[in-house]
Design a protein around this motif. Structure first.
Motif, short mmCIF file in Angstrom:
data_model
loop_
_atom_site.label_atom_id
_atom_site.label_comp_id
_atom_site.label_asym_id
_atom_site.label_seq_id
_atom_site.Cartn_x
_atom_site.Cartn_y
_atom_site.Cartn_z
N GLY C 247 10.04 -46.77 -62.01
CA GLY C 247 9.15 -45.82 -61.36
C GLY C 247 8.84 -46.18 -59.92
N VAL C 250 10.31 -49.07 -57.68
CA VAL C 250 11.59 -49.09 -56.96
C VAL C 250 11.40 -49.05 -55.45
CG1 VAL C 250 12.80 -47.95 -58.87
CG2 VAL C 250 11.96 -46.57 -56.95
N VAL C 251 10.23 -48.60 -55.00
CA VAL C 251 10.03 -48.43 -53.55
C VAL C 251 10.27 -49.74 -52.81
CG1 VAL C 251 8.34 -47.85 -51.77
CG2 VAL C 251 8.45 -46.49 -53.89
N THR C 252 9.83 -50.84 -53.39
CA THR C 252 9.98 -52.13 -52.71
C THR C 252 11.19 -52.94 -53.19
OG1 THR C 252 8.44 -53.05 -54.32
CG2 THR C 252 7.52 -52.33 -52.22
N GLN C 253 11.96 -52.35 -54.11
CA GLN C 253 13.12 -53.09 -54.60
C GLN C 253 14.31 -53.00 -53.65
OE1 GLN C 253 13.88 -51.52 -58.51
NE2 GLN C 253 12.22 -52.66 -59.49
N ARG C 254 15.13 -54.04 -53.67
CA ARG C 254 16.41 -54.05 -52.99
C ARG C 254 17.48 -53.50 -53.95
NH1 ARG C 254 17.33 -57.20 -48.14
NH2 ARG C 254 15.30 -57.23 -47.10
N GLY C 255 18.53 -52.93 -53.40
CA GLY C 255 19.61 -52.41 -54.24
C GLY C 255 20.23 -53.47 -55.12
N SER C 256 20.35 -54.68 -54.57
CA SER C 256 20.97 -55.77 -55.33
C SER C 256 20.10 -56.19 -56.51
CB SER C 256 21.21 -56.96 -54.40
OG SER C 256 19.99 -57.31 -53.75
N HIS C 258 17.78 -53.85 -57.98
CA HIS C 258 17.52 -52.70 -58.85
C HIS C 258 18.70 -52.37 -59.77
CE1 HIS C 258 16.04 -48.83 -60.23
NE2 HIS C 258 17.24 -48.38 -60.03
N SER D 201 20.24 -52.65 -49.67
CA SER D 201 19.57 -51.36 -49.52
C SER D 201 18.14 -51.51 -50.02
CB SER D 201 20.30 -50.28 -50.33
OG SER D 201 20.33 -50.63 -51.71
N VAL D 202 17.31 -50.47 -49.83
CA VAL D 202 15.92 -50.57 -50.23
C VAL D 202 15.37 -49.20 -50.62
CG1 VAL D 202 14.78 -50.16 -47.99
CG2 VAL D 202 13.78 -51.80 -49.62
N GLY D 203 14.29 -49.22 -51.38
CA GLY D 203 13.65 -47.98 -51.82
C GLY D 203 12.69 -47.40 -50.80
N ALA D 204 12.10 -46.26 -51.13
CA ALA D 204 11.17 -45.62 -50.21
C ALA D 204 10.25 -44.66 -50.96
CB ALA D 204 11.92 -44.87 -49.12
N LEU D 291 11.79 -43.19 -54.34
CA LEU D 291 13.26 -43.18 -54.37
C LEU D 291 13.79 -44.59 -54.48
CD1 LEU D 291 12.47 -40.75 -51.98
CD2 LEU D 291 14.83 -40.26 -52.68
N LYS D 292 14.73 -44.75 -55.36
CA LYS D 292 15.29 -46.08 -55.57
C LYS D 292 16.24 -46.45 -54.42
CE LYS D 292 19.42 -44.77 -58.21
NZ LYS D 292 20.21 -44.96 -59.43
N PRO D 293 16.53 -47.75 -54.25
CA PRO D 293 17.51 -48.15 -53.25
C PRO D 293 18.89 -47.65 -53.66
CG PRO D 293 16.88 -50.01 -54.65
CD PRO D 293 15.96 -48.88 -55.00
N THR D 294 19.68 -47.23 -52.69
CA THR D 294 21.02 -46.79 -53.03
C THR D 294 21.80 -47.94 -53.66
OG1 THR D 294 23.07 -45.86 -52.21
CG2 THR D 294 21.93 -47.36 -50.75
#
Lengths: 361, 361, 361, 361
Positions: C247, C250-256, C258, D201-204, D291-294
């Motif tokens: 939920g 994810v805003v503060t997560q990095r792609g690596s 998440h 990448s990162v979320g927003a 939004l999740k990180p790409t």
């Protein structure tokens, strides 16, 4: 089933089997502020009720409808209207044979193949008893439409070989046939008596009309007014044909004959039946429907059972020798529901349209 | 409009005006893995194409369809299929009068009242040109159905006063009338030539059938197969009547005559037209439709203009003297789309149903 | 209202006001052959029932549900299932003030402006009492899903400031809070007692999950599984937020961080919450929802009446100090209804798909 | 797929794959008489366009939209509006590995299991490129709403760890982040540069609002305004959470704190975010989305191939390191489409409602 809802904005969803606990419906999308009581619905239901003459089934159901929600202090609130009719005359009997046999021309065979199981008592969901809920819901639509100047009504236009002309709207509700020509009543009575002696059944034709429509109802290209009306009328049990205006008569017409010319005084004819390009023209909307003879007759018929064996079927019980006789209120209901839905759809999209051009009738 | 979508699970949404930039459609819900190419669609479009004989409009449109999405490496992917036909033969001309006048029996008057504005060029959205997209989308449904053993086809069964019997399916696609009886062709040619000399138009009747259906398609009580089919067929331009099986013939039939008896060898007749209780029986599905004569004739007609004044209208341009002639592929398309939708709906709910009872034809 | 139906193939339409005659629903599209009894539904309704602990409203409704159709000899028939709960505990009282005043943070003001009229008794249609029907309908979906290996269940994950971890699924149904950690119960009891002394209310967070899902459920791009689930969960009274998987985390997560990596042994994490591209992945589907504190408190609040005058409102009556406490069965129901609908939709389009690739968990 | 339509009365149906021939949409239900040109749509598309700063994907698509129907002489006609964007920058490349491997956290795996086949080029249908059509269709809704006094706009409220406050609406469109606080721009630039160096990448978080709404929009109980908005927003690629008003903040709030009191001067707060009981209150409608990180990053990740074998995946190509950066116009579009649909639905049912009570803001 997932096909038990009619309409898009003014929706009617129904449930109930012929010999189940109850029939019910939810009418969603009725505008708030409409005066409505159970009496409004009962009046229409009583027109459809079986057992009111010797020419219809002798099943006696009071068909007493209750409004369970959506009406408060005598007016609709805009919330869904729950309707309920409890089944009271479910004669218990031995269903042994019906359970495993398919009556010819009934839905027994197709329900069996579609669902694997079926409530065989009295035809279950496929019984015309289901149409009581259409009439109850249609009464709500009729009342709303009437309050906006639109009148929906119908009559029997043919019973077997007897063609009937519209001579007197007043006569329609004063005889069991919805016959608009009082002079034809003896002939109809006689025909039906002979039919009963023959233990056979016969088809019929019904005509329904709506007067007072504004131009503009109907959503091309698929949800045309005539297409949605055809859907609604063809969904009535036993209906095998639907016509708008001149219907199949147009096949042999010339264009110069068919086209309804316009003058400042109005349309000069109504071959189109009130619809042009799928949209109401403001003329009287006219539809005809053909109902097949009921298949529940006592003359033995050949069929098969669930194992594929040959059987002879004799349908006993209380059945209408002409289902068309009670079909007029049902056809009116389906026309009213169709118009109601399109009335709301039209103003959703076109509320801002103003046209100075005079409206013709 | 918000009425431009057909179907519930297999949906077709179309756009486009007669003289606009292009016609298009989105077909949503096609199962993945179906082999599909533009050729499959073009084949059907070419059957409907105008200008292929002297009896149809001389507007010459190649009607070249492009698939823009949903097909990858020759098969459908389950994603929406975008279709496009660019309009190429839009003759520029003076629309001065048409703009402010209502052609009798056209949608001009009703579109004007419904929307306030309208694209008057060639009838705009109300033009039968829109049906090209139905045919293109229907070709996808036809192909899927064919891969499941279901064949949809049709023919002209009456042109004006000339009734035509089904004698030879092979003949249908080898003449411009979709006439299934080669011996009647001279008569049809002669009738059409005289009609053109009269500068008039005439109605027609089309018959469509589906063979190879499993029992079980159709969702009672409102979304019956016959009701949805009536919806689809009545939504075709100029259609004024729809029949299933014996249609209006049932009005004078007795129950003992109408019912289709069953034996282990199969159904003994097909008065029902392949539908019982709104569900396919496995017999051939049969429907008839009546098309009115086109109203675009050069015989002057009375009408009004947008200010309500009396005017005389002469419709020039390139028009079909009998719109029914090109209607067969369109009717087939609507039947195919209806069946496709119900095929998917049926298996959604009833995938687990297994019935040991033999299927009859 | 015309917004009272949920689902596209497995549809639930409800009616009923808090203090009206009855609540009801029609469940359309249930596959035939499912064993179903009123006990199956009652079991779920009893979990939601008010008055079962001192922490919920003291309104005592037996909420006895009846199945009126669609079930025959213990199994569903594929026809619509009618459900009914009669209202029995409608205390008559003086509604004088409520009738003309708008309780702050209630739907009074918005219903008044939308419909002009409203059933003000107990909140009418806007009362959470309506959710009983969701739970009843959801029980049908749950049973079908369970018979296909899919289990839907939920718990309270936060009550006001108290965060609760999932420690023991077995504990959930053995306490009035649906708390999955028995050790936190004393703390919860204490918090609620203090809240009642404060005459105030508080928010809560609920978590729902589905295990055993096949990959493939969900229809991109608009009817994604997560989008439809968000629709369903946000439609529950008092819900102000919905999360899938991590939920808002994810805003503060990095792609690596998440991305859920896959190995032949399975997914290595489940940040996505079981949905990728709007389609179920086969991992556990996880959703969280935030419920606001009930606005029915006895601390006086400022508001206006129907004439726009300033008034002070004190909401008396029997209300839940934390609506979240009874929300777990409702959230489970909405997840089950969403999954049920997509289960049927998926197999409609993709019944023929066969994939050799192993399924991961 | 059959999930490619959004809305009930104002419907948007889209098609198109990332590397296919074209993207398209049909907007059905737009009221006639609205001034509309391609420029209106292009303006919004240009806000979303990739390649406009170094922080977004370097794919360069002009995204030139064409209106193919439904607009005549500069105004909408009420007929369906066909939209088309041709794909021009489809770099041909070797897709060998992508074809048979599943990128972690992408839709590859789920599309494969759902459909059996998939267009693997650039993500096919699951690519965010699809959202271009949402923006184009949303521009029509925005224009209609604006002409009725309703303004929809949004901004980025958080990028990774950097929370951003709304300080200046004017600033939003003058920087590539849709950042409403010009003072935070250096920090954002710096963060993104570091992110690119990290190849991660990162979320927003995005916030969208609508001002000027009348009270009354939304259809309880399932099609509440907030529920349909949640559906719309959650259907955007990469969105994992949706909040209305205070959202998950309500979990710890007391009722006395959360309720928005009313006085004759107006609402005293807006914790509810403009919705009460699922119906707009007339206050500003506020929603937040996460939004999740790409998942398309060049840091190697573990995955499997179509045979279930372990593989290492490195996603090359032109990707947004933060998909949230371009999401603001998309979120605005989905809010506008939701409001447009409910605007029409509301007046369909409630056109006759007149209320003397003053409207509060």
């Amino acid at each position: 089933m997932s096909g038990n809802t009619f309409g898009k904005l003014f929706t009617v969803t129904t449930f109930g089997e012929s010999h189940g606990v109850a029939l019910g419906a939810i009418v969603d999308g009725c505008p708030p502020g409409l005066e409505l009581s159970e009496t409004d619905l009962q009046k229409e239901l009583d027109r459809r009720r079986p057992g009111s003459s010797r020419h219809t089934t002798q099943r006696r159901e009071p068909d007493q409808v209750r409004i369970l929600s959506g009406v408060f202090e005598g007016v609709t609130t805009g919330t869904p209207i729950g309707l309920l009719i409890e089944n009271t005359d479910q004669r218990s009997k031995d269903y042994g044979k019906i359970k495993d046999q398919f009556r010819p021309a009934h839905a027994d065979y197709t329900y069996h193949h579609k669902y694997g199981v079926r409530d065989y008592r009295g035809g279950g969901r496929s019984s015309a008893r289901e149409t009581a809920m259409r009439v109850a819901a249609g009464a709500i639509a009729k009342k709303f439409l009437a309050s906006h100047g639109i009148q929906v009504r119908g009559y029997m236009s043919q019973l077997g070989p007897i063609e009937i002309e519209l001579r007197d709207w007043e006569a329609v509700d004063s005889n069991p046939f919805f016959c608009p020509d009082p002079q034809r009543l003896p002939e109809l009575e006689e025909y039906m008596d002979q039919l009963r002696r023959d233990q056979d059944s016969v088809g019929a034709k019904i005509t329904v009309m709506a007067e007072g429509l504004p131009p503009g109802l109907g959503e091309p290209i698929f949800d045309r007014l005539d297409a949605d009306l055809a859907h609604g009328l063809m969904s009535i049990n036993a209906v095998k044909g639907v016509e708008i205006g001149d219907g199949f008569g147009v096949v042999t017409q010339r264009g110069s004959e068919h086209r309804d010319e316009m003058t400042p005084e109005g349309f000069q004819s109504n071959h189109a039946g009130g619809v042009l390009g799928g949209i109401s023209s403001g003329q009287t909307l006219i539809a005809h429907l053909a109902l097949k003879p009921t298949s529940s007759i006592t003359i033995p018929g050949r069929s098969i059972d669930v194992d594929g064996n040959s059987v002879e079927v004799v349908t006993k019980g209380r059945h209408d020798p002409c289902v068309g006789i009670r079909a007029t209120p049902i056809a009116e209901a389906m026309m009213a529901l169709t118009l109601m839905d399109h009335y709301l759809r039209h103003r959703a999209q076109n509320a801002e349209v103003e046209v100075a051009t005079p409206r013709l009738r």
